[in-house]
Write a protein that holds these residues in place. Sequence first.
Motif, PDB file in Angstrom:
ATOM      1  N   ILE A  89       0.640  -0.905  -0.245  1.00 24.80           N
ATOM      2  CA  ILE A  89       0.082  -0.193   0.178  1.00 24.80           C
ATOM      3  C   ILE A  89       0.640   1.198   0.102  1.00 24.80           C
ATOM      4  N   LYS A  90       1.714   1.112   0.929  1.00 23.23           N
ATOM      5  CA  LYS A  90       3.018   1.918   0.236  1.00 23.23           C
ATOM      6  C   LYS A  90       3.241   2.417  -1.242  1.00 23.23           C
ATOM      7  N   GLY A  91       4.158   1.294  -1.410  1.00 21.96           N
ATOM      8  CA  GLY A  91       4.233   1.969  -2.849  1.00 21.96           C
ATOM      9  C   GLY A  91       3.427   2.544  -4.069  1.00 21.96           C
ATOM     10  N   VAL A  92       1.594   1.984  -3.853  1.00 18.09           N
ATOM     11  CA  VAL A  92       0.972   2.482  -4.729  1.00 18.09           C
ATOM     12  C   VAL A  92       0.448   3.965  -3.667  1.00 18.09           C
ATOM     13  N   ILE A  93       0.287   4.189  -2.662  1.00 14.76           N
ATOM     14  CA  ILE A  93      -0.185   5.739  -2.062  1.00 14.76           C
ATOM     15  C   ILE A  93       1.125   7.042  -2.571  1.00 14.76           C
ATOM     16  N   GLN A  94       2.309   6.113  -2.670  1.00 10.92           N
ATOM     17  CA  GLN A  94       3.555   7.103  -2.697  1.00 10.92           C
ATOM     18  C   GLN A  94       3.681   6.962  -4.938  1.00 10.92           C
ATOM     19  N   GLN A  95       2.846   6.403  -5.705  1.00 13.12           N
ATOM     20  CA  GLN A  95       2.968   6.940  -7.030  1.00 13.12           C
ATOM     21  C   GLN A  95       1.417   7.650  -6.677  1.00 13.12           C
ATOM     22  N   TYR A  96       0.281   7.147  -6.516  1.00 12.04           N
ATOM     23  CA  TYR A  96      -0.607   7.674  -6.291  1.00 12.04           C
ATOM     24  C   TYR A  96      -1.584   7.346  -5.318  1.00 12.04           C
ATOM     25  N   PRO A  97      -1.483   9.454  -4.380  1.00 15.76           N
ATOM     26  CA  PRO A  97      -1.890   9.668  -3.481  1.00 15.76           C
ATOM     27  C   PRO A  97      -3.417   9.256  -3.227  1.00 15.76           C
ATOM     28  N   ASP A  98      -3.990   9.435  -4.144  1.00 16.14           N
ATOM     29  CA  ASP A  98      -5.796   9.986  -4.094  1.00 16.14           C
ATOM     30  C   ASP A  98      -6.197   8.179  -4.589  1.00 16.14           C
ATOM     31  N   GLN A  99      -5.596   7.243  -4.408  1.00 16.09           N
ATOM     32  CA  GLN A  99      -5.309   5.902  -4.703  1.00 16.09           C
ATOM     33  C   GLN A  99      -6.408   5.156  -4.008  1.00 16.09           C
ATOM     34  N   ALA A 100      -7.670   4.549  -4.256  1.00 21.86           N
ATOM     35  CA  ALA A 100      -9.262   4.004  -3.340  1.00 21.86           C
ATOM     36  C   ALA A 100      -8.582   2.570  -3.337  1.00 21.86           C
ATOM     37  N   ILE A 101      -8.618   2.225  -2.059  1.00 23.65           N
ATOM     38  CA  ILE A 101      -8.689   0.980  -1.352  1.00 23.65           C
ATOM     39  C   ILE A 101      -9.891   0.901  -1.260  1.00 23.65           C
ATOM     40  N   ILE A 102      -9.928  -0.433  -1.338  1.00 26.32           N
ATOM     41  CA  ILE A 102     -11.341  -0.912  -0.845  1.00 26.32           C
ATOM     42  C   ILE A 102     -11.589  -2.363  -0.042  1.00 26.32           C
ATOM     43  N   ILE A 103     -12.210  -2.054   1.345  1.00 20.64           N
ATOM     44  CA  ILE A 103     -11.954  -3.361   2.644  1.00 20.64           C
ATOM     45  C   ILE A 103     -13.342  -4.172   2.183  1.00 20.64           C
ATOM     46  N   ALA A 123      -1.181   4.235   9.099  1.00 22.05           N
ATOM     47  CA  ALA A 123       0.055   3.688   8.847  1.00 22.05           C
ATOM     48  C   ALA A 123       0.986   4.309   7.456  1.00 22.05           C
ATOM     49  N   VAL A 124       0.026   4.120   6.670  1.00 22.35           N
ATOM     50  CA  VAL A 124       1.329   5.063   5.628  1.00 22.35           C
ATOM     51  C   VAL A 124       0.233   6.060   4.712  1.00 22.35           C
ATOM     52  N   ASN A 125      -0.853   6.472   5.267  1.00 23.13           N
ATOM     53  CA  ASN A 125      -1.138   7.866   4.776  1.00 23.13           C
ATOM     54  C   ASN A 125      -2.158   8.096   3.415  1.00 23.13           C
ATOM     55  N   ALA A 126      -2.681   6.754   3.609  1.00 30.65           N
ATOM     56  CA  ALA A 126      -3.818   5.949   3.102  1.00 30.65           C
ATOM     57  C   ALA A 126      -5.028   7.361   3.450  1.00 30.65           C
ATOM     58  N   TRP A 127      -6.103   7.582   2.415  1.00 30.51           N
ATOM     59  CA  TRP A 127      -7.304   8.401   3.329  1.00 30.51           C
ATOM     60  C   TRP A 127      -8.396   7.994   2.470  1.00 30.51           C
ATOM     61  N   ASN A 128      -8.205   7.520   0.833  1.00 26.23           N
ATOM     62  CA  ASN A 128      -9.417   7.453   0.304  1.00 26.23           C
ATOM     63  C   ASN A 128      -9.768   5.396   0.555  1.00 26.23           C
ATOM     64  N   ILE A 129     -10.956   5.054   1.763  1.00 34.31           N
ATOM     65  CA  ILE A 129     -10.593   3.967   2.184  1.00 34.31           C
ATOM     66  C   ILE A 129     -11.803   3.760   2.038  1.00 34.31           C
ATOM     67  N   ALA A 130     -12.742   2.548   1.731  1.00 30.90           N
ATOM     68  CA  ALA A 130     -14.071   2.727   1.172  1.00 30.90           C
ATOM     69  C   ALA A 130     -14.363   1.158   2.225  1.00 30.90           C
ATOM     70  N   PHE A 131     -15.341   0.554   2.348  1.00 29.54           N
ATOM     71  CA  PHE A 131     -16.309  -0.684   3.076  1.00 29.54           C
ATOM     72  C   PHE A 131     -17.173  -0.913   2.251  1.00 29.54           C
ATOM     73  N   ALA A 132     -16.790  -2.142   1.121  1.00 32.13           N
ATOM     74  CA  ALA A 132     -17.652  -2.857   0.514  1.00 32.13           C
ATOM     75  C   ALA A 132     -18.852  -3.519   0.986  1.00 32.13           C
ATOM     76  N   THR A 133     -19.902  -3.375   0.563  1.00 29.40           N
ATOM     77  CA  THR A 133     -21.078  -3.875   1.077  1.00 29.40           C
ATOM     78  C   THR A 133     -22.237  -4.355  -0.025  1.00 29.40           C
ATOM     79  N   ASN A 134     -23.130  -5.464   0.673  1.00 28.33           N
ATOM     80  CA  ASN A 134     -24.281  -5.670  -0.420  1.00 28.33           C
ATOM     81  C   ASN A 134     -25.227  -4.831  -0.530  1.00 28.33           C
ATOM     82  N   ARG A 135     -26.573  -4.987  -0.999  1.00 34.29           N
ATOM     83  CA  ARG A 135     -27.684  -4.635  -1.336  1.00 34.29           C
ATOM     84  C   ARG A 135     -28.746  -5.420  -0.573  1.00 34.29           C
TER      85      ARG A 135
END
Length: 142
Positions: A89-103, A123-135
């Motif tokens: 995640i640190k490598g991804v965030i360094q290249q793309y700071p606004d990268q979406a991370i879906i948990i 810890a790696v300053n990822a801020w664009n985090i989403a949680f997956a859910t179903n309807r």
Amino acid sequence: MNFRKRVGVEQIGLQLAPMIDVILFLLSFFLLTWNLARYEADLEVKIPKAKNGELPKRLPGEVIINITKDGQVNLNHRVVSAKELEEIIKGVIQQYPDQAIIIRADEETSYKEVIKVLDVCRAVNAWNIAFATNRPDMTSSQ
């Protein structure tokens, strides 16, 4: 006098142009579906249902983290440790700071395991985090 025309016998040949067209069409179809299948989530994870969730716009390069009910963290269809996850995640965030991370956590996953993943993201300053859910009306997991 012989009034009959002689009919020339044509040899049966293989038409390559239509065959090449079909092969290229199939190749492009499989490449497109393979690309979409890369973002497919782990089917063993049964995510919880939420009435007010929104359908996200799928973006290429999304980081999808699956957490199974026994706390196992999967990234790109392989099990990763917390340290490996942090490095990736640190490598991804360094290249793309606004990268979406879906948990995508299983509905039976311990809250403690989800917090561990969130802690790694923080810890790696990822801020664009989403949680997956179903309807509730959907039967298959996403």
